[in-house]
Design a protein around this motif. Sequence first.
Motif, PDB file in Angstrom:
ATOM      1  N   UNK A 136     -50.224   3.121  64.376  1.00 34.65           N
ATOM      2  CA  UNK A 136     -50.988   4.203  63.668  1.00 34.65           C
ATOM      3  C   UNK A 136     -49.917   5.203  62.982  1.00 34.65           C
ATOM      4  N   UNK A 137     -50.314   5.710  61.856  1.00 36.62           N
ATOM      5  CA  UNK A 137     -49.343   6.529  61.199  1.00 36.62           C
ATOM      6  C   UNK A 137     -50.363   8.024  60.805  1.00 36.62           C
ATOM      7  N   UNK A 138     -49.607   8.995  61.101  1.00 33.82           N
ATOM      8  CA  UNK A 138     -50.049  10.277  60.879  1.00 33.82           C
ATOM      9  C   UNK A 138     -49.880  10.591  59.362  1.00 33.82           C
ATOM     10  N   UNK A 139     -51.026  10.775  58.975  1.00 34.35           N
ATOM     11  CA  UNK A 139     -51.013  11.114  57.383  1.00 34.35           C
ATOM     12  C   UNK A 139     -51.431  12.460  56.969  1.00 34.35           C
ATOM     13  N   UNK A 140     -52.378  13.107  57.872  1.00 33.73           N
ATOM     14  CA  UNK A 140     -52.502  14.641  57.647  1.00 33.73           C
ATOM     15  C   UNK A 140     -52.571  15.161  59.069  1.00 33.73           C
ATOM     16  N   UNK A 141     -52.366  16.670  59.012  1.00 35.64           N
ATOM     17  CA  UNK A 141     -52.374  17.349  60.156  1.00 35.64           C
ATOM     18  C   UNK A 141     -52.763  18.852  59.702  1.00 35.64           C
ATOM     19  N   UNK A 142     -53.811  19.245  60.383  1.00 41.18           N
ATOM     20  CA  UNK A 142     -54.603  20.492  59.893  1.00 41.18           C
ATOM     21  C   UNK A 142     -55.574  21.185  61.035  1.00 41.18           C
ATOM     22  N   UNK A 143     -55.676  22.513  60.986  1.00 38.41           N
ATOM     23  CA  UNK A 143     -56.420  23.220  61.822  1.00 38.41           C
ATOM     24  C   UNK A 143     -57.886  23.429  61.160  1.00 38.41           C
ATOM     25  N   UNK A 144     -57.986  22.788  60.024  1.00 39.33           N
ATOM     26  CA  UNK A 144     -59.138  23.041  58.912  1.00 39.33           C
ATOM     27  C   UNK A 144     -59.964  21.966  59.222  1.00 39.33           C
ATOM     28  N   UNK A 145     -61.139  22.144  60.286  1.00 39.44           N
ATOM     29  CA  UNK A 145     -61.836  20.997  60.837  1.00 39.44           C
ATOM     30  C   UNK A 145     -62.812  20.490  59.433  1.00 39.44           C
ATOM     31  N   UNK A 146     -63.100  21.309  58.602  1.00 44.50           N
ATOM     32  CA  UNK A 146     -63.920  20.826  57.491  1.00 44.50           C
ATOM     33  C   UNK A 146     -63.089  19.741  56.663  1.00 44.50           C
ATOM     34  N   UNK A 147     -61.898  20.269  56.313  1.00 43.34           N
ATOM     35  CA  UNK A 147     -61.002  19.284  55.860  1.00 43.34           C
ATOM     36  C   UNK A 147     -60.893  17.962  56.414  1.00 43.34           C
ATOM     37  N   UNK A 148     -60.662  18.180  57.619  1.00 41.86           N
ATOM     38  CA  UNK A 148     -60.502  16.817  58.494  1.00 41.86           C
ATOM     39  C   UNK A 148     -61.742  16.074  58.373  1.00 41.86           C
ATOM     40  N   UNK A 151     -63.822  16.120  55.988  1.00 48.51           N
ATOM     41  CA  UNK A 151     -64.021  15.471  54.843  1.00 48.51           C
ATOM     42  C   UNK A 151     -63.223  14.285  54.781  1.00 48.51           C
ATOM     43  N   UNK A 152     -61.733  14.355  54.688  1.00 48.61           N
ATOM     44  CA  UNK A 152     -60.837  13.212  54.801  1.00 48.61           C
ATOM     45  C   UNK A 152     -61.346  11.992  55.664  1.00 48.61           C
ATOM     46  N   UNK A 153     -61.756  12.307  56.698  1.00 48.92           N
ATOM     47  CA  UNK A 153     -62.072  11.027  57.683  1.00 48.92           C
ATOM     48  C   UNK A 153     -63.325  10.516  57.129  1.00 48.92           C
ATOM     49  N   UNK A 154     -64.270  11.136  56.377  1.00 54.24           N
ATOM     50  CA  UNK A 154     -65.553  10.538  55.658  1.00 54.24           C
ATOM     51  C   UNK A 154     -65.040   9.639  54.579  1.00 54.24           C
ATOM     52  N   UNK A 155     -64.061  10.202  53.648  1.00 53.35           N
ATOM     53  CA  UNK A 155     -63.533   9.647  52.511  1.00 53.35           C
ATOM     54  C   UNK A 155     -62.996   8.319  52.975  1.00 53.35           C
ATOM     55  N   UNK A 156     -62.156   8.485  53.950  1.00 50.57           N
ATOM     56  CA  UNK A 156     -61.481   7.324  54.132  1.00 50.57           C
ATOM     57  C   UNK A 156     -62.364   6.327  55.043  1.00 50.57           C
ATOM     58  N   UNK A 157     -63.199   6.561  55.601  1.00 49.46           N
ATOM     59  CA  UNK A 157     -64.137   5.520  56.288  1.00 49.46           C
ATOM     60  C   UNK A 157     -65.160   4.833  55.156  1.00 49.46           C
ATOM     61  N   UNK A 158     -65.554   5.624  54.244  1.00 51.60           N
ATOM     62  CA  UNK A 158     -66.145   5.182  53.167  1.00 51.60           C
ATOM     63  C   UNK A 158     -65.520   4.081  52.366  1.00 51.60           C
TER      64      UNK A 158
END
Length: 74
Positions: free
Chosen positions: A1-13, A15-22
């Motif tokens: 597994x490769x880390x591509x994003x690190x953030x404290x913004x749980x809304x952003x996390x 969103x990106x999770x949903x984007x990638x899963x879709x």
Amino acid sequence: MIEIVRSNDLVLIGFLQSLLENANIPVLVADRHMSALEPMIGAFPARILVPEDHAAQARRLIGEVGYGAELRDA
């Protein structure tokens, strides 16, 4: 597994999770609960991890939606 994003913004996390899963890219969000417990100090950011063979596609997709600045260095 490769880390591509690190953030404290749980809304952003989220969103990106949903984007990638879709896009049918497997996603693991690590440290989500630690980030939620202590969001103000920023010591435990959540991390988005994808399989190495999906990393380029995930990076391209995140860049296309305008969040390329959030990507970790390859």
